[in-house]
Write a protein that holds these residues in place. Structure first.
Motif, PDB file in Angstrom:
ATOM      1  N   LEU A 128       0.857  -1.183   0.000  1.00  0.00           N
ATOM      2  CA  LEU A 128       0.000   0.000   0.000  1.00  0.00           C
ATOM      3  C   LEU A 128       0.890   1.228   0.000  1.00  0.00           C
ATOM      4  O   LEU A 128       1.895   1.272   0.723  1.00  0.00           O
ATOM      5  N   ASP A 129       0.510   2.227  -0.778  1.00  0.00           N
ATOM      6  CA  ASP A 129       1.354   3.398  -0.941  1.00  0.00           C
ATOM      7  C   ASP A 129       0.550   4.671  -0.684  1.00  0.00           C
ATOM      8  O   ASP A 129      -0.172   5.153  -1.557  1.00  0.00           O
ATOM      9  N   ASP A 130       0.622   5.174   0.553  1.00  0.00           N
ATOM     10  CA  ASP A 130       0.035   6.456   0.934  1.00  0.00           C
ATOM     11  C   ASP A 130      -1.459   6.525   0.584  1.00  0.00           C
ATOM     12  O   ASP A 130      -1.910   7.429  -0.108  1.00  0.00           O
ATOM     13  N   VAL A 131      -2.226   5.555   1.088  1.00  0.00           N
ATOM     14  CA  VAL A 131      -3.661   5.479   0.800  1.00  0.00           C
ATOM     15  C   VAL A 131      -4.436   6.245   1.870  1.00  0.00           C
ATOM     16  O   VAL A 131      -4.227   6.038   3.071  1.00  0.00           O
ATOM     17  N   SER A 132      -5.344   7.102   1.420  1.00  0.00           N
ATOM     18  CA  SER A 132      -6.175   7.884   2.340  1.00  0.00           C
ATOM     19  C   SER A 132      -7.614   7.942   1.830  1.00  0.00           C
ATOM     20  O   SER A 132      -7.840   8.079   0.626  1.00  0.00           O
ATOM     21  N   PHE A 133      -8.569   7.828   2.743  1.00  0.00           N
ATOM     22  CA  PHE A 133      -9.981   8.054   2.438  1.00  0.00           C
ATOM     23  C   PHE A 133     -10.759   8.040   3.751  1.00  0.00           C
ATOM     24  O   PHE A 133     -10.255   7.598   4.785  1.00  0.00           O
ATOM     25  N   GLU A 134     -11.983   8.524   3.689  1.00  0.00           N
ATOM     26  CA  GLU A 134     -12.882   8.494   4.838  1.00  0.00           C
ATOM     27  C   GLU A 134     -14.190   7.832   4.430  1.00  0.00           C
ATOM     28  O   GLU A 134     -14.647   7.990   3.297  1.00  0.00           O
ATOM     29  N   ILE A 135     -14.772   7.074   5.346  1.00  0.00           N
ATOM     30  CA  ILE A 135     -16.058   6.420   5.092  1.00  0.00           C
ATOM     31  C   ILE A 135     -17.031   6.832   6.189  1.00  0.00           C
ATOM     32  O   ILE A 135     -16.811   6.536   7.365  1.00  0.00           O
ATOM     33  N   PRO A 136     -18.112   7.510   5.829  1.00  0.00           N
ATOM     34  CA  PRO A 136     -19.106   7.893   6.836  1.00  0.00           C
ATOM     35  C   PRO A 136     -19.956   6.702   7.265  1.00  0.00           C
ATOM     36  O   PRO A 136     -19.946   5.647   6.631  1.00  0.00           O
ATOM     37  N   ASP A 137     -20.696   6.903   8.325  1.00  0.00           N
ATOM     38  CA  ASP A 137     -21.530   5.852   8.886  1.00  0.00           C
ATOM     39  C   ASP A 137     -22.551   5.370   7.859  1.00  0.00           C
ATOM     40  O   ASP A 137     -23.210   6.159   7.191  1.00  0.00           O
ATOM     41  N   GLY A 138     -22.651   4.046   7.714  1.00  0.00           N
ATOM     42  CA  GLY A 138     -23.707   3.455   6.916  1.00  0.00           C
ATOM     43  C   GLY A 138     -23.421   3.247   5.453  1.00  0.00           C
ATOM     44  O   GLY A 138     -24.277   2.732   4.729  1.00  0.00           O
ATOM     45  N   GLU A 139     -22.246   3.617   4.952  1.00  0.00           N
ATOM     46  CA  GLU A 139     -21.955   3.422   3.530  1.00  0.00           C
ATOM     47  C   GLU A 139     -21.598   1.965   3.225  1.00  0.00           C
ATOM     48  O   GLU A 139     -21.018   1.262   4.053  1.00  0.00           O
ATOM     49  N   PHE A 140     -21.941   1.541   2.006  1.00  0.00           N
ATOM     50  CA  PHE A 140     -21.601   0.215   1.499  1.00  0.00           C
ATOM     51  C   PHE A 140     -20.576   0.418   0.392  1.00  0.00           C
ATOM     52  O   PHE A 140     -20.921   0.840  -0.709  1.00  0.00           O
ATOM     53  N   VAL A 141     -19.324   0.141   0.687  1.00  0.00           N
ATOM     54  CA  VAL A 141     -18.200   0.506  -0.179  1.00  0.00           C
ATOM     55  C   VAL A 141     -17.572  -0.746  -0.772  1.00  0.00           C
ATOM     56  O   VAL A 141     -17.329  -1.726  -0.064  1.00  0.00           O
ATOM     57  N   ILE A 142     -17.309  -0.707  -2.070  1.00  0.00           N
ATOM     58  CA  ILE A 142     -16.620  -1.795  -2.757  1.00  0.00           C
ATOM     59  C   ILE A 142     -15.194  -1.356  -3.076  1.00  0.00           C
ATOM     60  O   ILE A 142     -14.974  -0.284  -3.650  1.00  0.00           O
ATOM     61  N   VAL A 143     -14.209  -2.185  -2.696  1.00  0.00           N
ATOM     62  CA  VAL A 143     -12.813  -1.953  -3.061  1.00  0.00           C
ATOM     63  C   VAL A 143     -12.475  -2.866  -4.234  1.00  0.00           C
ATOM     64  O   VAL A 143     -12.599  -4.091  -4.131  1.00  0.00           O
ATOM     65  N   LEU A 144     -12.067  -2.279  -5.344  1.00  0.00           N
ATOM     66  CA  LEU A 144     -11.782  -3.027  -6.561  1.00  0.00           C
ATOM     67  C   LEU A 144     -10.292  -3.027  -6.874  1.00  0.00           C
ATOM     68  O   LEU A 144      -9.585  -2.063  -6.570  1.00  0.00           O
ATOM     69  N   GLY A 145      -9.852  -4.091  -7.508  1.00  0.00           N
ATOM     70  CA  GLY A 145      -8.472  -4.180  -7.942  1.00  0.00           C
ATOM     71  C   GLY A 145      -8.111  -5.617  -8.246  1.00  0.00           C
ATOM     72  O   GLY A 145      -8.779  -6.547  -7.790  1.00  0.00           O
ATOM     73  N   VAL A 146      -7.068  -5.818  -9.020  1.00  0.00           N
ATOM     74  CA  VAL A 146      -6.622  -7.168  -9.360  1.00  0.00           C
ATOM     75  C   VAL A 146      -5.905  -7.775  -8.159  1.00  0.00           C
ATOM     76  O   VAL A 146      -5.613  -7.098  -7.166  1.00  0.00           O
ATOM     77  N   SER A 147      -5.602  -9.062  -8.259  1.00  0.00           N
ATOM     78  CA  SER A 147      -4.817  -9.722  -7.220  1.00  0.00           C
ATOM     79  C   SER A 147      -3.463  -9.027  -7.094  1.00  0.00           C
ATOM     80  O   SER A 147      -2.795  -8.761  -8.092  1.00  0.00           O
ATOM     81  N   GLY A 148      -3.083  -8.705  -5.867  1.00  0.00           N
ATOM     82  CA  GLY A 148      -1.823  -8.017  -5.636  1.00  0.00           C
ATOM     83  C   GLY A 148      -1.921  -6.510  -5.643  1.00  0.00           C
ATOM     84  O   GLY A 148      -0.909  -5.821  -5.482  1.00  0.00           O
ATOM     85  N   SER A 149      -3.135  -5.993  -5.790  1.00  0.00           N
ATOM     86  CA  SER A 149      -3.295  -4.532  -5.830  1.00  0.00           C
ATOM     87  C   SER A 149      -3.280  -3.902  -4.442  1.00  0.00           C
ATOM     88  O   SER A 149      -3.178  -2.676  -4.319  1.00  0.00           O
ATOM     89  N   GLY A 150      -3.409  -4.723  -3.389  1.00  0.00           N
ATOM     90  CA  GLY A 150      -3.372  -4.201  -2.027  1.00  0.00           C
ATOM     91  C   GLY A 150      -4.696  -4.290  -1.279  1.00  0.00           C
ATOM     92  O   GLY A 150      -4.792  -3.826  -0.139  1.00  0.00           O
ATOM     93  N   LYS A 151      -5.713  -4.912  -1.885  1.00  0.00           N
ATOM     94  CA  LYS A 151      -7.029  -4.967  -1.258  1.00  0.00           C
ATOM     95  C   LYS A 151      -7.001  -5.682   0.087  1.00  0.00           C
ATOM     96  O   LYS A 151      -7.499  -5.179   1.093  1.00  0.00           O
ATOM     97  N   SER A 152      -6.438  -6.881   0.109  1.00  0.00           N
ATOM     98  CA  SER A 152      -6.414  -7.664   1.352  1.00  0.00           C
ATOM     99  C   SER A 152      -5.570  -6.981   2.422  1.00  0.00           C
ATOM    100  O   SER A 152      -5.934  -6.969   3.600  1.00  0.00           O
ATOM    101  N   THR A 153      -4.448  -6.414   2.008  1.00  0.00           N
ATOM    102  CA  THR A 153      -3.599  -5.713   2.967  1.00  0.00           C
ATOM    103  C   THR A 153      -4.333  -4.529   3.571  1.00  0.00           C
ATOM    104  O   THR A 153      -4.247  -4.272   4.782  1.00  0.00           O
ATOM    105  N   LEU A 154      -5.083  -3.811   2.742  1.00  0.00           N
ATOM    106  CA  LEU A 154      -5.860  -2.682   3.246  1.00  0.00           C
ATOM    107  C   LEU A 154      -6.862  -3.133   4.304  1.00  0.00           C
ATOM    108  O   LEU A 154      -6.944  -2.533   5.387  1.00  0.00           O
TER     109      LEU A 154
END
Length: 257
Positions: A19-45
């Motif tokens: 992961l390289d300097d990832v930033s974001f905010e998620i407010p209460d109640g949102e349903f968020v999808i994280v997309l990316g290929v294998s090795g993109s950092g999804k699981s680590t995040l």
């Protein structure tokens, strides 16, 4: 105040930057999808967000409190279900009360009546109340993953994280599991973050989308912004044909030996 804040999170493994300097905010109640290929950092995040991994730099905060380890109010659903095959769906769901009852008490089902009611209610939420006494190993992959969701709900979380929860399922089962995830989040007012690689599932069930590529955040936006140009930005030159699964695929609901 945002329920979840990811601030400048970098995670390295030796010389590998996950992961390289990832930033974001998620407010209460949102349903968020994280997309990316294998090795993109999804699981680590997700592992940094639930306290299973510590960022090399940056912080993750939940309700203003920095995440330094696993939290009872953050439930995690894994790709491989991690349920106990010889136990029933009910018994597996009931282990979600582990944080309240202790390990051995949970395995021996010494929970109080309220915990047992919650396990049945959670199985009902994922459409498995009639299968409560079915042994998990005799259930289909989709059913097993729904038991995993029920177990997470019994934890009484405020936040639900799911790491590629449908990666090993057929298209029909994938849609069912995603539908139950969204229903559970909506009915219980949960903030949810789900990692996927299937574009059509993301577009069908997501409210907001975060795209990762080579550990960097390359997109963060909502449905009306989620265009083919964005998909190209996330996936680059990778063939995405297999990521658009048939919408009317048959569900795998038959028990397995």
């Amino acid at each position: 105040m945002s329920r979840i804040t990811v601030d400048g999170v970098t995670k390295t493994f030796g010389e590998t930057v996950a992961l390289d300097d990832v930033s974001f905010e998620i407010p209460d109640g949102e349903f968020v999808i994280v997309l990316g290929v294998s090795g993109s950092g999804k699981s680590t995040l997700l592992r940094c967000m639930n306290g299973l991994a510590a960022p090399t730099e940056g912080t993750v905060t939940v309700d203003g409190e920095e995440v330094t380890g696993p939290r009872a109010d953050v439930a995690m659903i894994f790709q491989q279900h991690n349920i106990i095959g010889q136990m029933t769906a009910f018994s597996n769901a009931l282990t979600g009360s582990l944080n309240r009852t202790g390990f051995f008490e949970s395995l021996l089902q010494f929970q109080d009546r309220e915990d047992k009611y919650q396990a049945l209610e959670a199985l009902d939420t994922v459409g498995l109340l009639d299968e409560a006494q079915q042994t998990a190993r005799r259930m289909s992959g989709g059913q097993q993953q729904r038991v995993g969701i029920a177990r997470a709900l019994v934890q009484n979380p405020n936040i639900m994280l799911a790491d590629e929860p449908v990666a090993s399922l057929d298209p029909g089962s994938s849609q069912q599991v995603m539908g139950y995830l969204r229903t559970a989040a909506e009915e219980r007012g949960l903030t949810a973050l789900i990692s996927l690689h299937q574009v059509n599932l993301a577009r069908k069930f997501g409210q907001r989308f975060i795209g990762l590529r080579d550990g960097e955040k390359v997109f963060d936006g909502y449905r009306d912004e989620f265009s083919m140009d964005v998909i190209d930005r996330i996936y680059g030159d990778i063939d995405t044909e297999g990521m658009f699964e048939a919408e009317d695929a048959t569900d795998d609901e038959e028990a397995v030996a």
